[in-house]
Write a protein that holds these residues in place. Sequence first.
Motif, PDB file in Angstrom:
ATOM      1  N   TYR A  39      10.686  -4.369 -10.436  1.00  0.00           N
ATOM      2  CA  TYR A  39       9.792  -3.289 -10.834  1.00  0.00           C
ATOM      3  C   TYR A  39       8.369  -3.825 -10.875  1.00  0.00           C
ATOM      4  N   LEU A  40       7.429  -3.017 -10.455  1.00  0.00           N
ATOM      5  CA  LEU A  40       6.031  -3.384 -10.590  1.00  0.00           C
ATOM      6  C   LEU A  40       5.239  -2.227 -11.169  1.00  0.00           C
ATOM      7  N   PHE A  96       0.843  -1.182   0.000  1.00  0.00           N
ATOM      8  CA  PHE A  96       0.000   0.000   0.000  1.00  0.00           C
ATOM      9  C   PHE A  96       0.882   1.236   0.000  1.00  0.00           C
ATOM     10  N   PRO A  97       0.473   2.354  -0.628  1.00  0.00           N
ATOM     11  CA  PRO A  97      -0.860   2.615  -1.174  1.00  0.00           C
ATOM     12  C   PRO A  97      -1.071   2.093  -2.603  1.00  0.00           C
ATOM     13  N   ILE A  98      -0.192   1.201  -3.082  1.00  0.00           N
ATOM     14  CA  ILE A  98      -0.388   0.616  -4.399  1.00  0.00           C
ATOM     15  C   ILE A  98      -1.650  -0.243  -4.350  1.00  0.00           C
ATOM     16  N   VAL A  99      -2.640   0.129  -5.142  1.00  0.00           N
ATOM     17  CA  VAL A  99      -3.938  -0.530  -5.042  1.00  0.00           C
ATOM     18  C   VAL A  99      -3.888  -1.933  -5.629  1.00  0.00           C
ATOM     19  N   ASN A 100      -3.352  -2.069  -6.824  1.00  0.00           N
ATOM     20  CA  ASN A 100      -3.419  -3.355  -7.508  1.00  0.00           C
ATOM     21  C   ASN A 100      -2.139  -3.575  -8.305  1.00  0.00           C
ATOM     22  N   VAL A 101      -1.386  -4.604  -7.981  1.00  0.00           N
ATOM     23  CA  VAL A 101      -0.172  -4.925  -8.721  1.00  0.00           C
ATOM     24  C   VAL A 101      -0.576  -5.620 -10.017  1.00  0.00           C
ATOM     25  N   GLU A 102      -0.312  -4.976 -11.152  1.00  0.00           N
ATOM     26  CA  GLU A 102      -0.763  -5.490 -12.438  1.00  0.00           C
ATOM     27  C   GLU A 102       0.315  -6.261 -13.185  1.00  0.00           C
ATOM     28  N   GLN A 103       1.573  -5.904 -12.964  1.00  0.00           N
ATOM     29  CA  GLN A 103       2.664  -6.624 -13.602  1.00  0.00           C
ATOM     30  C   GLN A 103       3.916  -6.447 -12.760  1.00  0.00           C
ATOM     31  N   ILE A 104       4.751  -7.478 -12.735  1.00  0.00           N
ATOM     32  CA  ILE A 104       5.966  -7.426 -11.934  1.00  0.00           C
ATOM     33  C   ILE A 104       7.103  -8.091 -12.685  1.00  0.00           C
ATOM     34  N   GLU A 105       8.292  -7.500 -12.598  1.00  0.00           N
ATOM     35  CA  GLU A 105       9.495  -8.043 -13.213  1.00  0.00           C
ATOM     36  C   GLU A 105      10.662  -7.812 -12.262  1.00  0.00           C
ATOM     37  N   PHE A 106      11.576  -8.780 -12.177  1.00  0.00           N
ATOM     38  CA  PHE A 106      12.803  -8.632 -11.404  1.00  0.00           C
ATOM     39  C   PHE A 106      13.992  -8.840 -12.320  1.00  0.00           C
ATOM     40  N   THR A 107      14.954  -7.929 -12.250  1.00  0.00           N
ATOM     41  CA  THR A 107      16.175  -8.056 -13.034  1.00  0.00           C
ATOM     42  C   THR A 107      17.264  -8.783 -12.268  1.00  0.00           C
ATOM     43  N   SER A 108      17.073  -8.928 -10.966  1.00  0.00           N
ATOM     44  CA  SER A 108      17.960  -9.685 -10.093  1.00  0.00           C
ATOM     45  C   SER A 108      17.149 -10.045  -8.864  1.00  0.00           C
ATOM     46  N   PRO A 109      17.644 -10.944  -7.991  1.00  0.00           N
ATOM     47  CA  PRO A 109      16.864 -11.267  -6.786  1.00  0.00           C
ATOM     48  C   PRO A 109      16.553 -10.057  -5.914  1.00  0.00           C
ATOM     49  N   GLY A 110      17.346  -9.002  -6.017  1.00  0.00           N
ATOM     50  CA  GLY A 110      17.116  -7.821  -5.190  1.00  0.00           C
ATOM     51  C   GLY A 110      16.365  -6.706  -5.866  1.00  0.00           C
ATOM     52  N   THR A 111      16.519  -6.567  -7.184  1.00  0.00           N
ATOM     53  CA  THR A 111      15.981  -5.416  -7.899  1.00  0.00           C
ATOM     54  C   THR A 111      14.778  -5.811  -8.744  1.00  0.00           C
TER      55      THR A 111
END
Length: 202
Positions: free
Chosen positions: A175-176, A158-173
């Motif tokens: 983007y959603l 939150f306050p992100i209402v709805n996660v629509e897509q997610i990608e990781f370029t590494s285990p730590g980094t």
Amino acid sequence: MKTRIIFSTLILLTGYSQFGQWTSMNNVPSSVEGVIYAHSPDTVIAPSTDGNFYFSSDGAASFTSDSVPFLYSWFLDIHFPTKMVGYACGGTAFGQHQSPIAKTIDGGKTWDSLSSNQFGYQLNTLYFADARTGYFGGNGILVKTTDGGQTFTVDTVFPIVNVEQIEFTSPGTGYLFSRGEVHKSTDGGSSWNAVFQDTASQ
């Protein structure tokens, strides 16, 4: 980046020309809609809305099915971090299994259920950095596993209402994307900061 093909009706690329040629596959089960995954021109995995996963090794000319106990569930995303290991997630409108998660270890021929009814109404998207470490996005939450789905942890976003897509370029980094905003994490999804906001419609 993961390979995704999203259609309301399944069609597959069967040939190439200077214009591109597409052929409608009329033998696809009617319950297949929304999302499919293609390993190669011949190998296709298609979740459905009837609790089955459909597998083709001949370019969608024929399918075999494998059922998991998610009757009336739909699958909104599917991802294979390796050729053999894959995951799928989704939701349901009137079935008994909200936020279902399924896993395959044989390239999509057979699937096992990992979880349901734990993470809200539905999980919209998923991404696996490797065969064991993955992330699932839902309504205000991010679900993470580091052991291939044996256990899960939940972080609120939150306050992100709805996660629509997610990608990781590494285990730590990672983007959603959520409603015109891009958020970034540098700590494996424990915290998120907005890095882009679409203001064109505001």
